[in-house]
Motif scaffolding. Structure first.
Motif, PDB file in Angstrom:
ATOM      1  N   LEU A 202      53.214  45.375  44.364  1.00 27.56           N
ATOM      2  CA  LEU A 202      52.996  45.805  42.981  1.00 27.56           C
ATOM      3  C   LEU A 202      52.465  44.660  42.127  1.00 27.56           C
ATOM      4  CD1 LEU A 202      56.024  48.151  42.210  1.00 27.56           C
ATOM      5  CD2 LEU A 202      53.635  48.643  41.703  1.00 27.56           C
ATOM      6  N   SER A 203      53.030  43.473  42.290  1.00 26.10           N
ATOM      7  CA  SER A 203      52.578  42.322  41.501  1.00 26.10           C
ATOM      8  C   SER A 203      51.126  41.983  41.815  1.00 26.10           C
ATOM      9  CB  SER A 203      53.481  41.111  41.779  1.00 26.10           C
ATOM     10  OG  SER A 203      54.803  41.375  41.363  1.00 26.10           O
ATOM     11  N   GLU A 204      50.770  42.004  43.091  1.00 24.88           N
ATOM     12  CA  GLU A 204      49.385  41.709  43.492  1.00 24.88           C
ATOM     13  C   GLU A 204      48.433  42.773  42.947  1.00 24.88           C
ATOM     14  OE1 GLU A 204      49.233  41.381  47.707  1.00 24.88           O
ATOM     15  OE2 GLU A 204      50.721  39.751  47.789  1.00 24.88           O
ATOM     16  N   LEU A 205      48.859  44.030  43.010  1.00 22.28           N
ATOM     17  CA  LEU A 205      48.010  45.110  42.545  1.00 22.28           C
ATOM     18  C   LEU A 205      47.802  45.035  41.035  1.00 22.28           C
ATOM     19  CD1 LEU A 205      46.616  47.613  43.816  1.00 22.28           C
ATOM     20  CD2 LEU A 205      48.594  48.947  43.090  1.00 22.28           C
ATOM     21  N   LEU A 206      48.863  44.691  40.295  1.00 20.81           N
ATOM     22  CA  LEU A 206      48.746  44.569  38.843  1.00 20.81           C
ATOM     23  C   LEU A 206      47.775  43.448  38.482  1.00 20.81           C
ATOM     24  CD1 LEU A 206      49.580  45.374  36.000  1.00 20.81           C
ATOM     25  CD2 LEU A 206      51.538  43.824  36.206  1.00 20.81           C
ATOM     26  N   ALA A 207      47.881  42.316  39.162  1.00 22.52           N
ATOM     27  CA  ALA A 207      46.974  41.199  38.897  1.00 22.52           C
ATOM     28  C   ALA A 207      45.522  41.609  39.129  1.00 22.52           C
ATOM     29  CB  ALA A 207      47.345  40.015  39.782  1.00 22.52           C
ATOM     30  N   LYS A 208      45.308  42.374  40.185  1.00 24.51           N
ATOM     31  CA  LYS A 208      43.947  42.832  40.498  1.00 24.51           C
ATOM     32  C   LYS A 208      43.412  43.739  39.393  1.00 24.51           C
ATOM     33  CE  LYS A 208      41.488  45.737  43.856  1.00 24.51           C
ATOM     34  NZ  LYS A 208      41.174  46.803  42.887  1.00 24.51           N
TER      35      LYS A 208
END
Length: 472
Positions: A202-208
């Motif tokens: 989720l954190s990686e996806l939000l950053a993207k």
């Protein structure tokens, strides 16, 4: 709908069940999935109820339901398998101010319990208002098969992440993030890493998504068809589900508007011939304004957007503003009306062409190639022609059309209240003036309902020159 579906907050609240047999146990199987405090009252509780009480899952009171037992209860179930006892319990519970369900007694119940697909916290409730429990169970079984058990896990993790996701702007940008998570990232991560990998994913996806460029607006010019929601194309249905803004015509049926997302902004841009209207300039300005703000706009037009809908003006406005657009065709009213009377719009030996004309335009009643339309064997679909029926009748007969030519007026084509009015050109104006027409009407010139086709005389295939004495 007689029962309004809601999700009731029951955490820590009392739910009371009166009954000690299989009916009460059946309700408890659902109720024990909640975080409510459950109290069961029964003078003769079944062993399984005693076991649930010993496990601390319910509070069991070994006596019949009495006055005051429903005080502060969110819900009460009367499940005694005894109509008289259930009626007594319901009367006492209502006096205590509780909502009461009498099992298998829809008429006397204040609420009903739906069939439930449980993917906590994703809960799907299926109700038929007591009309078809078998159907509700079939739908439940189908959904159980379709929804993976891991869906609940992904939703629980996602729920805790909602605050962080507020870094994305409200609307389409945030929806795209959650769609990417639930339909792409989450299933892959659960399959390969299990629950442990979801937080990092989720954190990686939000950053993207935060790094992605701002979402550009677009406008889809969509045909809503003649009115029946089942005649909407799959593509139109999908776009309605995604749209931030729906700008719709007056003729778009409520059933189709119901398919739009609940959060979507619905704007009525209705126009009515010879009546009050939103101007075309206002409609174009609305599309451009919302599109420039990054919204996904569906411009929803009755029938097909390429037929008498001023499509080119809207496209020109969008192109001038640099907004992306696409056209999604729809079923036009002529096709629906012809289907409704059991006729084809073209037929070998009858007519090799079809004319599509309008009864009026921005200047009033529209002039046409009346000589061409008056030729024997012509079939034409006349849109917006009911109010101009006398004008159309006069022009056609002036140019030699046979007064016996069949004409069918179809009101509300494809809808449940569709009706067809069969007449002839010579009787057209008088027939329509005698009718109360409140819905959209299309005139099918040269066609009659199939059941009446044999009864109406066909136009004699003579030329205007051969019939000059009739008009002398």
């Amino acid at each position: 709908m007689d029962h309004f579906p809601i999700f009731l907050a029951v955490e820590g609240r009392r739910i009371v069940v009166s009954g000690g047999g299989e009916t009460a146990l059946a309700k408890l199987r659902i109720l024990l999935k909640t975080t409510a405090r459950i109290t069961v009252l029964s003078g003769a509780p079944a062993p399984d109820l005693v076991k649930l009480a010993d496990q601390g899952k319910i509070t069991l009171i070994a006596r019949a339901f009495g006055p005051g037992d429903a005080l502060c209860a969110a819900l009460v179930y009367a499940a005694n398998d005894d109509a008289a006892e259930d009626a007594r319990v319901a009367r006492l519970a209502r006096a205590d101010g509780a909502l009461v369900n009498i099992v298998d007694n829809l008429e006397d119940s204040a609420f009903i319990t739906p069939a439930i697909v449980d993917r906590d916290p994703v809960t799907i409730a299926i109700g038929t208002e007591g009309a078809a429990p078998v159907l509700a169970r079939a739908i439940k079984a189908d959904l159980e098969e379709r929804l993976p058990v891991s869906l609940g896990l992904a939703a629980r993790v996602g729920k805790a992440f909602r605050k962080a996701a507020e870094a994305l702007p409200m609307g389409r940008k945030r929806r795209d993030f959650w769609a990417d998570y639930y339909f792409n990232a989450a299933p892959k991560v659960v399959e390969t890493q299990g629950a442990a990998g979801l937080d990092a994913a989720l954190s990686e996806l939000l950053a993207k998504h935060l790094a992605d460029a701002p979402t550009e607006g677009r406008v889809d010019l969509v045909g809503a068809g003649p009115g029946d929601p089942e005649l909407l194309t799959l593509k139109a249905r999908r776009l309605l589900d995604r749209a931030d803004v729906v700008i719709h015509d007056r003729l778009v049926s409520p059933g189709i508007l119901e398919l739009a997302r609940r959060e979507a902004i619905l704007i009525d841009a209705g126009k009515e011939g010879f009546g009050p209207s939103m101007t075309q300039a206002q409609i174009c300005a609305l599309m451009v304004d919302h599109g420039k703000r990054g919204a996904h706009v569906v411009r929803l037009k009755g029938g097909d957007p390429a037929i008498f809908s001023r499509l080119d003006e809207e496209i020109e406005a969008l192109e001038a503003a640099g907004i992306a657009w696409s056209i999604v065709p729809g079923i036009t009213a002529a096709s629906a009306a012809a289907a409704g009377i059991g006729q084809a719009l073209t037929k070998r030996g009858r007519n090799a062409s079809l004319r599509i004309v309008t009864g009026h335009d921005m200047k009033g009643f529209a002039e046409q190639d009346w000589r061409g339309l008056a030729r024997p064997g012509t079939v034409a679909a006349i849109y917006m022609g009911a109010r101009g029926a006398r004008f159309i009748q006069g022009r056609l007969m002036m140019h030699g059309a046979d007064p016996a030519t069949p004409v069918t007026a179809v009101e509300n084509a494809s809808r449940p209240d569709m009706r067809s009015i069969a007449t002839t050109l010579g009787q057209l104006a008088a027939t329509l003036e005698a009718e109360v027409l409140t819905g959209p009407v299309i005139l099918l010139y040269g066609l009659c309902p199939r059941t009446a086709e044999a009864a109406l005389p066909l136009p004699h295939p003579t030329s205007l020159a051969d019939r000059k004495e009739e008009f002398a």
